[in-house]
Design a protein around this motif. Structure first.
Motif, short mmCIF file in Angstrom:
data_model
loop_
_atom_site.label_atom_id
_atom_site.label_comp_id
_atom_site.label_asym_id
_atom_site.label_seq_id
_atom_site.Cartn_x
_atom_site.Cartn_y
_atom_site.Cartn_z
N UNK A 364 45.86 32.83 44.45
CA UNK A 364 44.83 32.12 43.69
C UNK A 364 43.42 32.39 44.21
N UNK A 365 43.16 33.63 44.56
CA UNK A 365 41.82 33.96 45.08
C UNK A 365 40.75 33.75 44.01
N UNK A 366 41.14 33.84 42.72
CA UNK A 366 40.15 33.70 41.66
C UNK A 366 39.64 32.26 41.55
N UNK A 367 40.52 31.29 41.79
CA UNK A 367 40.08 29.89 41.79
C UNK A 367 39.02 29.69 42.87
N UNK A 368 39.29 30.23 44.05
CA UNK A 368 38.36 30.06 45.16
C UNK A 368 37.05 30.82 44.90
N UNK A 369 37.16 32.00 44.28
CA UNK A 369 35.95 32.75 43.96
C UNK A 369 35.10 31.99 42.94
N UNK A 415 45.00 25.71 34.17
CA UNK A 415 43.80 26.10 34.90
C UNK A 415 43.87 27.56 35.32
N UNK A 416 43.60 27.81 36.58
CA UNK A 416 43.64 29.20 37.08
C UNK A 416 45.04 29.64 37.48
N UNK A 417 46.03 28.76 37.31
CA UNK A 417 47.42 29.18 37.54
C UNK A 417 48.00 28.83 38.88
N UNK A 418 47.45 27.85 39.57
CA UNK A 418 47.94 27.49 40.92
C UNK A 418 49.44 27.20 40.91
N UNK A 419 49.88 26.34 39.99
CA UNK A 419 51.30 25.97 39.95
C UNK A 419 52.16 27.16 39.52
N UNK A 420 51.65 27.97 38.59
CA UNK A 420 52.42 29.13 38.12
C UNK A 420 52.64 30.12 39.26
N UNK A 421 51.60 30.35 40.06
CA UNK A 421 51.71 31.29 41.18
C UNK A 421 52.74 30.80 42.19
N UNK A 422 52.70 29.52 42.51
CA UNK A 422 53.68 28.97 43.46
C UNK A 422 55.10 29.09 42.92
N UNK A 458 39.81 29.98 31.98
CA UNK A 458 40.99 29.66 32.79
C UNK A 458 42.18 30.51 32.37
N UNK A 459 42.30 30.80 31.08
CA UNK A 459 43.42 31.62 30.60
C UNK A 459 43.35 33.02 31.20
N UNK A 460 42.16 33.62 31.22
CA UNK A 460 42.02 34.95 31.83
C UNK A 460 42.35 34.89 33.32
N UNK A 465 45.99 35.97 37.78
CA UNK A 465 46.77 35.47 38.92
C UNK A 465 48.27 35.65 38.71
N UNK A 466 48.71 35.56 37.46
CA UNK A 466 50.13 35.80 37.13
C UNK A 466 50.51 37.23 37.51
N UNK A 467 49.61 38.18 37.17
CA UNK A 467 49.86 39.58 37.55
C UNK A 467 49.87 39.75 39.06
N UNK A 468 48.90 39.10 39.74
CA UNK A 468 48.87 39.16 41.21
C UNK A 468 50.20 38.68 41.77
N UNK A 469 50.69 37.55 41.25
CA UNK A 469 51.90 36.94 41.78
C UNK A 469 53.13 37.82 41.51
N UNK A 470 53.17 38.46 40.36
CA UNK A 470 54.29 39.36 40.07
C UNK A 470 54.32 40.54 41.03
N UNK A 471 53.14 41.05 41.40
CA UNK A 471 53.06 42.16 42.36
C UNK A 471 53.83 43.37 41.90
N UNK A 472 54.73 43.88 42.74
CA UNK A 472 55.50 45.08 42.42
C UNK A 472 56.42 44.89 41.23
N UNK A 473 56.72 43.65 40.86
CA UNK A 473 57.61 43.41 39.73
C UNK A 473 56.99 43.86 38.40
#
Length: 525
Positions: A364-369, A415-422, A458-460, A465-473
């Motif tokens: 969630x670096x985007x939320x902090x940024x 929001x920025x996807x905090x719960x989705x990332x977790x 927030x959707x963007x 962040x969803x892509x960040x969390x997926x990573x190599x997947x």
């Protein structure tokens, strides 16, 4: 490995092939070390790592160098083991113990515990057929060094990619909120230049498509923020103008729209960098290439990004669906183009693989940024309050969600996807622990972890962040529709009975232009 212009995947395949050749004749640890270090030479040259250090055996007794690692490249410490020895648990534990000592010594030599996690060295154990990674524990609160190990894994293309990303990542600037804020935050000259350029573009091209995008953004944010968004904002305008050094009186809503556009543009470039990790030449970046394009090529590249073409070619169909922040393409000026180039040039210094290599620390670096970009005073007056990570973790835990792939998660105001990332991180861990193939894990995550939000910015952020969390997947799926949608989860579209036709029910859809009536399909469907 004579060709230097290889991509990450190209180098990974070549390195695995070279390791196979080395292992055909290697009998000792020294044979392996000499052969593999030679194979690494073009990789190190490509990413500009010089001054590598080696343990020397010639003319010295081994005891004189007890405790010295076999090789150090930048901040990557390699411990070579006898060929095929890491298939035994005891050998892995012995090598890991040695790396703990090397990393502690190397870490304190470069600043110790005060040094950022992203700047501390990484340990690699390698026997020609298997590889493992040792890093400082990302979440420890202890004063003494603690470590975590990943692997050992078979030395195949996937583990070689991880090894190469670590090599490059520790020689570049980590993609963290603090580092991004230093380059792109409101105290930087770059942010002042870019936000001023966006504000000027919106003011000078205040009719036509840019104004339609702005008015629709204003309508939606009026719903999100309520009455406080429509009230006069002289104090907030002055605060935001001062924050970004705009240097003139500017309408608060137009200025906030310019800041949001700046943030959205930066997010889009970061997403492109991450999606292109495997394909570009290993030492290159998409942003560096973009910054040096000719004017017409630069505009065409931005249009490709904003039209979603660059994401669609990677199988992502909806990354920029219904985006409000592409208006600047119809308001381009030399001032704005120069500013956009500067953003790309600044981003080219960062390592996009940071979010893959350090998923917990970089989440969630985007939320902090965003919190760096928009002052707390303004965010709180608008009613923007973001859930801190510790509270999100507690709530996820309270729900009983443990990452089981069949379980469904919906955040109706993501929001920025905090719960989705977790949730994604837990699902990935569950899949790894139960040895679920990467493709299956990715499929379940995309089917079962969803988010809605009425805020287009927030959707963007949440999709990114969803892509960040997926990573190599991400590479494990040919087609991806990110299940984060611009939607009002409280108020559904109003059914307009008066507008019903033989083709089905009709719903009212209000926009800043006019009210539209949308058919839902046949009554009997």
């Amino acid at each position: 490995m004579q060709k230097v212009e290889l991509s990450l995947d190209g180098f990974a395949h070549a390195l695995v092939k070279e390791a196979g050749e080395i292992m055909r004749t290697a009998k000792t640890e020294e044979d392996l070390r000499i052969g593999f270090e030679k194979a690494l030479t073009p990789v190190l040259k490509a990413i500009g790592i010089t001054g590598s250090k080696y343990e020397r055996h010639s003319g010295k007794t081994a005891s004189e160098y007890k405790g010295r690692p076999d090789a150090i490249h930048g901040k990557v410490v390699i411990e070579y083991e006898p060929p095929r020895s890491l298939s035994k648990k005891g050998a892995v534990e012995h090598a890991e113990g040695q790396l703990h000592g090397y990393l502690s010594a190397e870490g304190y030599a470069k600043g110790g515990s005060a040094t950022s996690l992203f700047e501390r060295p990484l340990g690699v154990g390698f026997d020609g057929e298997k590889i493992f990674f040792v890093r400082f524990d990302e979440e420890t609160k202890k004063k003494v060094d603690t470590f975590e190990r990943e692997g050992p894994y078979d030395f195949d293309v996937e583990s070689a990619r991880t090894f190469l990303m670590h090599l490059r990542g520790l020689s570049r600037k980590p993609l963290t909120p603090e580092n991004l804020a230093e380059v792109f935050g409101p105290e930087s000259a770059l942010a002042h230049t870019v936000v001023t350029a966006f504000a000027n573009a919106l003011e000078h091209w205040g009719t036509g498509r840019p104004r339609v995008f702005f008015n629709e953004w204003k309508r939606l944010f009026g719903i999100v923020y309520g009455e406080q968004f429509d009230a006069r904002k002289d104090d907030e305008a002055k605060a935001l103008s001062k924050h970004f050094g705009v240097g003139k009186d500017t309408d608060f809503q137009e200025l906030l729209f310019s800041v949001h556009t700046y943030f959205a543009y930066l997010m889009k470039l970061i997403a492109v960098e991450i999606l292109n990790i495997s394909d570009l030449p290993f030492e290159a970046s998409f942003s560096a290439k973009l910054a040096h394009l000719k004017a017409d090529e630069f505009k065409a590249a931005l249009e490709d990004i904003e039209n979603g073409g660059i994401y669609a070619r990677r199988g992502i169909s909806n990354f920029l669906e219904g985006d409000f922040f592409r208006w600047y393409l119809d308001a381009m000026s030399p001032e704005l183009q120069d500013a956009l180039r500067d953003v790309a040039r600044g981003l080219s210094e960062f390592e996009p693989a940071t979010t893959t290599l350090h998923p917990k620390a970089a989440r969630d670096l985007l939320k902090k940024l965003y919190q760096y970009l928009v002052p707390q005073q303004i965010r709180h007056k608008l009613g923007e309050y973001y859930t801190p990570d510790w509270l999100a973790e507690l709530i996820i835990d309270e729900t009983g969600y443990k990452g089981k792939l069949e379980h469904k998660v919906l955040d109706p105001a993501c929001g920025s996807g905090t719960f989705l990332v977790l949730a994604i991180q837990q699902a990935k861990q569950w899949g790894k622990e139960h040895k679920i193939p990467a493709g299956e894990t990715a499929k379940y995550i995309l089917q079962n972890i969803w988010g809605f939000d009425l805020n287009p910015l927030a959707v963007i952020a949440s999709r990114t962040n969803y892509l960040f969390a997926l990573g190599d997947l991400v590479s494990a799926q040919k087609h991806i529709e990110i299940p984060v949608y611009l939607a009002d989860s409280v108020l559904s579209p109003v059914h307009s009975a008066a507008q019903n036709t033989i083709f089905g029910k009709c719903y009212e859809m209000k926009t800043s232009v006019k009210e539209f009536h949308i058919q839902s399909g046949n009554h009997d469907a």
